[in-house]
Write a protein that holds these residues in place. Structure first.
Motif, PDB file in Angstrom:
ATOM      1  N   TYR A 511     -18.126  42.655 -21.718  1.00 17.53           N
ATOM      2  CA  TYR A 511     -17.997  41.203 -21.840  1.00 17.53           C
ATOM      3  C   TYR A 511     -16.578  40.730 -21.562  1.00 17.53           C
ATOM      4  O   TYR A 511     -16.377  39.594 -21.121  1.00 17.53           O
ATOM      5  CB  TYR A 511     -18.481  40.743 -23.220  1.00 17.53           C
ATOM      6  CG  TYR A 511     -19.937  40.378 -23.181  1.00 17.53           C
ATOM      7  CD1 TYR A 511     -20.337  39.067 -22.977  1.00 17.53           C
ATOM      8  CD2 TYR A 511     -20.912  41.354 -23.290  1.00 17.53           C
ATOM      9  CE1 TYR A 511     -21.675  38.733 -22.905  1.00 17.53           C
ATOM     10  CE2 TYR A 511     -22.254  41.034 -23.226  1.00 17.53           C
ATOM     11  CZ  TYR A 511     -22.636  39.720 -23.022  1.00 17.53           C
ATOM     12  OH  TYR A 511     -23.959  39.399 -22.932  1.00 17.53           O
ATOM     13  N   SER A 514     -16.651  40.225 -17.900  1.00 20.12           N
ATOM     14  CA  SER A 514     -17.443  39.040 -17.567  1.00 20.12           C
ATOM     15  C   SER A 514     -16.676  37.758 -17.867  1.00 20.12           C
ATOM     16  O   SER A 514     -16.696  36.806 -17.075  1.00 20.12           O
ATOM     17  CB  SER A 514     -18.763  39.056 -18.347  1.00 20.12           C
ATOM     18  OG  SER A 514     -19.536  40.189 -18.026  1.00 20.12           O
ATOM     19  N   ILE A 515     -15.979  37.733 -19.001  1.00 23.86           N
ATOM     20  CA  ILE A 515     -15.213  36.537 -19.372  1.00 23.86           C
ATOM     21  C   ILE A 515     -14.059  36.310 -18.405  1.00 23.86           C
ATOM     22  O   ILE A 515     -13.772  35.171 -18.007  1.00 23.86           O
ATOM     23  CB  ILE A 515     -14.713  36.661 -20.831  1.00 23.86           C
ATOM     24  CG1 ILE A 515     -15.908  36.581 -21.801  1.00 23.86           C
ATOM     25  CG2 ILE A 515     -13.708  35.556 -21.159  1.00 23.86           C
ATOM     26  CD1 ILE A 515     -15.554  36.945 -23.232  1.00 23.86           C
ATOM     27  N   ILE A 518     -15.459  34.705 -15.370  1.00 25.97           N
ATOM     28  CA  ILE A 518     -15.813  33.294 -15.591  1.00 25.97           C
ATOM     29  C   ILE A 518     -14.558  32.422 -15.582  1.00 25.97           C
ATOM     30  O   ILE A 518     -14.526  31.346 -14.959  1.00 25.97           O
ATOM     31  CB  ILE A 518     -16.575  33.135 -16.917  1.00 25.97           C
ATOM     32  CG1 ILE A 518     -17.939  33.820 -16.829  1.00 25.97           C
ATOM     33  CG2 ILE A 518     -16.768  31.665 -17.262  1.00 25.97           C
ATOM     34  CD1 ILE A 518     -18.690  33.872 -18.137  1.00 25.97           C
ATOM     35  N   LEU A 761     -22.596  38.173 -15.098  1.00 27.58           N
ATOM     36  CA  LEU A 761     -23.049  37.599 -16.362  1.00 27.58           C
ATOM     37  C   LEU A 761     -24.526  37.909 -16.600  1.00 27.58           C
ATOM     38  O   LEU A 761     -24.943  38.243 -17.720  1.00 27.58           O
ATOM     39  CB  LEU A 761     -22.818  36.086 -16.351  1.00 27.58           C
ATOM     40  CG  LEU A 761     -23.050  35.334 -17.669  1.00 27.58           C
ATOM     41  CD1 LEU A 761     -22.152  35.893 -18.755  1.00 27.58           C
ATOM     42  CD2 LEU A 761     -22.798  33.850 -17.480  1.00 27.58           C
ATOM     43  N   ILE A 808     -18.252  39.321 -29.062  1.00 22.40           N
ATOM     44  CA  ILE A 808     -17.873  38.355 -28.021  1.00 22.40           C
ATOM     45  C   ILE A 808     -16.490  37.779 -28.303  1.00 22.40           C
ATOM     46  O   ILE A 808     -15.671  37.609 -27.390  1.00 22.40           O
ATOM     47  CB  ILE A 808     -18.916  37.222 -27.932  1.00 22.40           C
ATOM     48  CG1 ILE A 808     -20.292  37.795 -27.632  1.00 22.40           C
ATOM     49  CG2 ILE A 808     -18.518  36.203 -26.866  1.00 22.40           C
ATOM     50  CD1 ILE A 808     -20.370  38.629 -26.381  1.00 22.40           C
ATOM     51  N   PHE A 812     -13.291  38.025 -25.911  1.00 25.13           N
ATOM     52  CA  PHE A 812     -12.601  36.813 -25.454  1.00 25.13           C
ATOM     53  C   PHE A 812     -11.101  36.919 -25.689  1.00 25.13           C
ATOM     54  O   PHE A 812     -10.289  36.603 -24.806  1.00 25.13           O
ATOM     55  CB  PHE A 812     -13.166  35.591 -26.190  1.00 25.13           C
ATOM     56  CG  PHE A 812     -12.440  34.318 -25.886  1.00 25.13           C
ATOM     57  CD1 PHE A 812     -12.619  33.673 -24.669  1.00 25.13           C
ATOM     58  CD2 PHE A 812     -11.561  33.763 -26.801  1.00 25.13           C
ATOM     59  CE1 PHE A 812     -11.948  32.499 -24.374  1.00 25.13           C
ATOM     60  CE2 PHE A 812     -10.882  32.589 -26.516  1.00 25.13           C
ATOM     61  CZ  PHE A 812     -11.072  31.960 -25.298  1.00 25.13           C
ATOM     62  N   THR A 844     -15.167  28.476 -21.654  1.00 25.61           N
ATOM     63  CA  THR A 844     -15.715  29.816 -21.420  1.00 25.61           C
ATOM     64  C   THR A 844     -16.194  30.432 -22.725  1.00 25.61           C
ATOM     65  O   THR A 844     -17.283  31.029 -22.783  1.00 25.61           O
ATOM     66  CB  THR A 844     -14.656  30.716 -20.773  1.00 25.61           C
ATOM     67  OG1 THR A 844     -14.264  30.157 -19.525  1.00 25.61           O
ATOM     68  CG2 THR A 844     -15.201  32.110 -20.550  1.00 25.61           C
ATOM     69  N   MET A 848     -20.030  31.525 -23.567  1.00 24.76           N
ATOM     70  CA  MET A 848     -20.400  32.889 -23.910  1.00 24.76           C
ATOM     71  C   MET A 848     -21.093  32.971 -25.267  1.00 24.76           C
ATOM     72  O   MET A 848     -22.061  33.726 -25.441  1.00 24.76           O
ATOM     73  CB  MET A 848     -19.156  33.786 -23.907  1.00 24.76           C
ATOM     74  CG  MET A 848     -18.550  34.000 -22.536  1.00 24.76           C
ATOM     75  SD  MET A 848     -19.701  34.702 -21.343  1.00 24.76           S
ATOM     76  CE  MET A 848     -20.043  36.289 -22.084  1.00 24.76           C
ATOM     77  N   ILE A 851     -24.646  31.582 -24.730  1.00 20.76           N
ATOM     78  CA  ILE A 851     -25.491  32.524 -23.977  1.00 20.76           C
ATOM     79  C   ILE A 851     -25.883  33.706 -24.857  1.00 20.76           C
ATOM     80  O   ILE A 851     -27.037  34.153 -24.856  1.00 20.76           O
ATOM     81  CB  ILE A 851     -24.752  33.004 -22.716  1.00 20.76           C
ATOM     82  CG1 ILE A 851     -24.665  31.875 -21.693  1.00 20.76           C
ATOM     83  CG2 ILE A 851     -25.453  34.215 -22.104  1.00 20.76           C
ATOM     84  CD1 ILE A 851     -23.831  32.211 -20.486  1.00 20.76           C
ATOM     85  N   THR A 852     -24.926  34.219 -25.629  1.00 18.28           N
ATOM     86  CA  THR A 852     -25.202  35.364 -26.494  1.00 18.28           C
ATOM     87  C   THR A 852     -26.253  35.017 -27.540  1.00 18.28           C
ATOM     88  O   THR A 852     -27.204  35.781 -27.775  1.00 18.28           O
ATOM     89  CB  THR A 852     -23.909  35.823 -27.184  1.00 18.28           C
ATOM     90  OG1 THR A 852     -22.950  36.153 -26.192  1.00 18.28           O
ATOM     91  CG2 THR A 852     -24.163  37.023 -28.076  1.00 18.28           C
TER      92      THR A 852
END
Length: 875
Positions: A511, A514-515, A518, A761, A808, A812, A844, A848, A851-852
């Protein structure tokens, strides 16, 4: 004690070598039993003799030891493959999740790798590419320079030898009107070249004798596409004539001497036709000061490059008065500074970013970004596989225990699990290759690339990639699952918490990547939007452009303008030599009171009386060009604010003397100053610029429209055009589209990054969903107990969601410094850039978290609302 009697060892050894291994034990056992009986009945000596003869009786051809046709390895491999396929069939959901994640990741990675391969392949189709160099100018003070050099430089260097085998130059042919039969069209991609062009470069010849095709001044070589345009699909056109109007030539006949294949997409320069250098028209083709030619040298092996560079510097200083005034030769020599540089052909596209590049260039930074994208996405997909595989270990513990009890070694288990991963990877590669084949045309159309994937040619690469990805993705699960103790797995003990922590670390890492993607997408979008919507200092809206090569229209351009302005939807019309957006010229300019060496480089725009009005330039001092002042055409100049600053004029610049005497223009007056505007892309700082009038250099109408009916206005313009010259091509384009092309690389980067960020993602979501499901299975009894103890559905959802949301948040926090470092470095490529905003990071994080929560909600809700009795029965 009775001495132990045994049969002769030598015959036993022979028997072992010649007897079928599957029958040996039985034969040897029977012979030993008979031997012992004979010892009791007939004595040792006779028993041994009988044993020898009986053994010889078994040494027949049909009993000769055979080679094992099926090796143990092959048997084991086929068995493991069968077990893997049965496992996939039994656990379809798990297999689909794994294959889907790997397939999407591999699809993205294959496309990125093909893109990188295409970018790195520029100009590698030329036979002697490693010996071809471009001679470009160099600024000894800042390392920059121009891709163009003076026309006579190349020929002068070639005459001196210096290890130069061949030399060729490319100069613009200029906008040309082609006429053949009923076809009358404008062609703007012609080049004038030396007759050694095809001895330096390799392009496939379809028709004609390429060795003589450029020998005569009236010769022309067409590409296949252009030949088809004028002569149809049957391009047997060698010897045919075509009429061309260009520069000062009207309807000059050219003879087609050859047809070549279209220029490959991975060439750093493009052309649609070639003509001999004799057709290049310049006021002084021997001018050493004007930079008009792209010059390429084919150099002999072991040639001293520095000798060529230093000699080029010496030649221009010897033969150009302007160069002698601008540069101090002794000072240059004292610090070994040079005015030229040699660029390897294969490095030009990705590494050169000089002024006046011959074509659009790439950026090695973007290639590295795409390589990183491919690596990150496949890494995310592999992490998915590892997490799901280790999470499923709870359902495979008994299988592992049984295998170990039955004699399976750890090596065999590792091999089985690796093979299982490779099978998943092979399935995924096959699916990914099919997806790539389907979406590549759309990808190329959206990005302007010519990326392709030849499945046959790339089959070894794809298979090797599948094995590598399978081994990478399956290595940790294989070593982990095979390490489980027999006692633990048969007692159904819980997996150690350290393994759960490992999965958490992998989720955080996945993640974090992915972050970062994004955030990068968000910042790239903001920068591109900033560049396209920034106030450039002029109005680029509702402007259409018409280029002309017609002498009839050019000779009456003022009448054409007046006729166009009669339409109510046309607000203003300008006729000029160049436009904002990189179309400025570089010519020597004189400034009264300043020596040449102290005069900054000032770029030039050739304009008319209506130019400032059409583009809405803001005049801050003085006046515009006006027909009320007849001398403006020869004696007046308008500067921008940056030019005034760099000239050091602290007082009023109006009335200062400047000039272009090398163009035959006398010194004139500065009559106005316009507010600074961006006449190039935002990659570059605003530079000094001067506007002047020279109508014979004008070829472009810029038409400012209102908000009326465009189609009706276009029809009016086309009719007006035909009235003045019915045979002149009517080529209309939108000015703002030409400005957008300045940021084509950034548009392409934005498009690719945003789509592949969505892919990354999506892969992470698939993995999170699967991981949540398998994690919840291991906690089913816990949730049943909690419900019996009075926990509500909302409390259970909160407990589980909290665990994932914590991961997450950690991801982040880790992504912040990497994102800032990465994107701040990218933004350094722009002279005008945005500041990295906190908003990008906050949005962002919110995205996230949302979405999680959505991803895991269904799985958690299903477990939380289950009957606690069923939960307590679990396991």
């Amino acid at each position: 004690m009775k001495k132990e009697v045994s049969p002769p060892k030598w015959i036993t050894s022979i028997l072992e070598n010649y007897c079928d291994p599957y029958m040996l034990e039985g034969i040897r056992g029977d012979l030993l039993e008979l031997f012992l009986e004979n010892v009791e009945l007939k004595g040792t000596t006779r028993a041994r003799l009988i044993y020898v003869f009986q053994s010889i009786g078994f040494l027949r051809l049909k009993f000769k030891k055979r080679k094992v046709k099926t090796s143990t390895f092959t048997t084991m491999l086929s068995n493991y493959l069968l077990v893997t396929l049965r496992y996939i069939k039994k656990h379809k959901a798990y297999a689909i999740i794994n294959v889907l994640g790997l397939s999407i990741g591999l699809t993205a990675s294959i496309m990125m790798i093909q893109y990188v391969r295409f970018e790195l392949s520029y100009d590698n189709f030329h036979k002697d590419k490693e010996r071809i160099y471009r001679l470009a100018s160099k600024n000894p003070d800042d390392g920059g320079g121009s891709a163009k050099i003076s026309v006579p430089m190349g020929a002068a260097l070639a005459e001196e030898g210096l290890g130069i085998e061949k030399m060729t130059r490319l100069t613009p042919f200029g906008n040309a009107t082609f006429k053949h039969g009923e076809n009358v069209l404008s062609e703007g991609w012609g080049r004038c070249v030396d007759d050694a062009f095809f001895e330096v470069f390799n392009f496939k010849v379809l028709q004609g004798d390429i060795e003589t095709a450029l020998k005569e001044p009236g010769s022309i070589i067409l590409t296949k596409a252009l030949a088809t345009k004028y002569f149809g699909e049957n391009i047997n056109c060698v010897g045919q004539n075509i009429s061309i109007t260009y520069q000062s030539q009207v309807d000059k006949l050219f003879t087609v001497t050859a047809v070549i294949e279209d220029v490959p997409a991975n060439s750093h320069f493009y052309f649609s036709f070639l003509a001999p250098m004799d057709n290049y028209e310049l006021s002084d083709i021997n001018d050493w000061a004007r930079t008009q030619a792209y010059t390429y040298l084919k150099i002999l092996p072991k040639t001293d490059h520095e000798l060529i560079i230093s000699r080029a510097t010496a030649l221009v200083l010897e033969r150009s008065e302007q160069a002698r005034e601008q540069y101090n030769l002794e000072e240059l020599r004292s610090r070994n500074a040079e005015l030229y540089q040699l660029q390897a052909l294969e490095s030009i596209y990705l590494y050169s970013n000089l002024f006046r590049e011959i074509g659009s260039t790439g950026n090695i930074t973007y290639v590295f970004i795409m390589m990183s994208l491919a690596f990150f996405i496949i890494l995310i997909a592999c992490i998915n596989f590892i997490n799901l595989s280790t999470a499923r270990a709870t359902t495979r513990m008994k299988e592992i225990g049984v295998r170990k009890v039955n004699g399976s070694t750890r090596k065999e288990l590792i091999f089985q699990f690796l093979l299982e991963s490779i099978v998943f990877a092979v399935f995924s590669v096959v699916i990914a290759a099919g997806i790539v084949h389907l979406i590549l045309p759309g990808f190329n159309a959206a990005t302007g690339l010519s990326v392709s994937l030849n499945l046959i040619e790339n089959l070894p690469f794809l298979l090797a990639g599948a094995i590598l990805v399978g081994a990478l993705a399956g290595s940790y699960p294989a070593f982990y699952l095979s390490s489980l103790k027999v006692e633990a797995v048969l007692k159904n003990e819980r997996i150690r918490s350290s393994r759960s922590r490992t999965r958490q670390v992998l989720v955080v890492f996945q993640y974090t990547l992915s972050i970062i993607l994004i955030i990068a997408t968000s910042i790239i979008y903001q920068q591109v939007d900033f560049m396209k919507n920034k106030n450039l200092g002029f109005d680029d809206e509702q402007i259409i452009v018409l280029n002309t090569n017609s002498e009839k229209i050019f000779g009456r351009y003022e009448a054409v303008i007046e006729e166009m302005k009669k339409h109510p939807n046309i607000q203003s019309v300008s006729f000029s030599g160049n436009l904002p957006g990189g179309g400025d010229w570089g010519m020597p300019m004189e400034v009264e009171g300043l020596s040449r060496e102290n005069t900054p480089t000032i770029r030039l725009l050739e304009v008319d009386h209506n130019y400032l009005e059409t583009f809405k330039f803001e005049l801050v001092k003085g006046r515009n060009f006006s027909k009320e002042f007849p001398g403006d055409e020869e004696l007046s100049y308008i500067l921008n604010e940056e030019a005034v600053r760099q000239l050091g004029w602290t007082d009023d610049p109006i009335g200062k003397n400047v000039g272009l005497t090398r163009l035959g223009r006398p010194m004139g007056k500065v009559i106005g100053v316009v507010k600074d505007f961006h006449f190039r892309s935002l990659h570059q700082q605003i530079a000094p610029i001067a506007m002047f009038m020279k109508p014979e250099w004008s070829r472009t109408f810029s038409i400012k429209l209102g908000t009326g009916d465009f189609e009706e206005t276009q029809k009016f313009l086309e009719d007006t055009w035909s009235e003045f010259d019915g045979s002149a091509p009517f080529n209309l384009s939108f000015f703002d589209q030409s400005l957008d092309r300045l940021y084509r690389a950034e548009d392409r980067l934005q498009y690719i990054v945003q789509w592949f960020t969505l892919i990354a993602l999506f892969i992470a979501i698939i993995g999170l969903s699967g991981l949540a499901s398998f994690t919840l299975i291991s906690r089913t009894r816990e949730f049943g107990i909690r419900k019996v103890m009075g926990a509500s559905v909302a409390q259970i959802i909160r407990i589980v969601s909290r665990d994932f949301l914590k991961l997450i948040l950690v991801a982040f926090i880790l992504s912040i410094p990497f994102s800032i470092l990465l994107m701040d470095g990218w933004l350094e490529n722009f002279a005008y850039r945005i500041d990295i905003s906190v908003v990008s990071f906050v949005l962002t994080l919110m995205l996230m978290l949302l979405i999680t929560f959505i991803t895991i909600f269904y799985s958690v809700f299903k477990v939380a609302t289950a009957n606690p009795v069923e939960s307590l029965r679990y396991e």
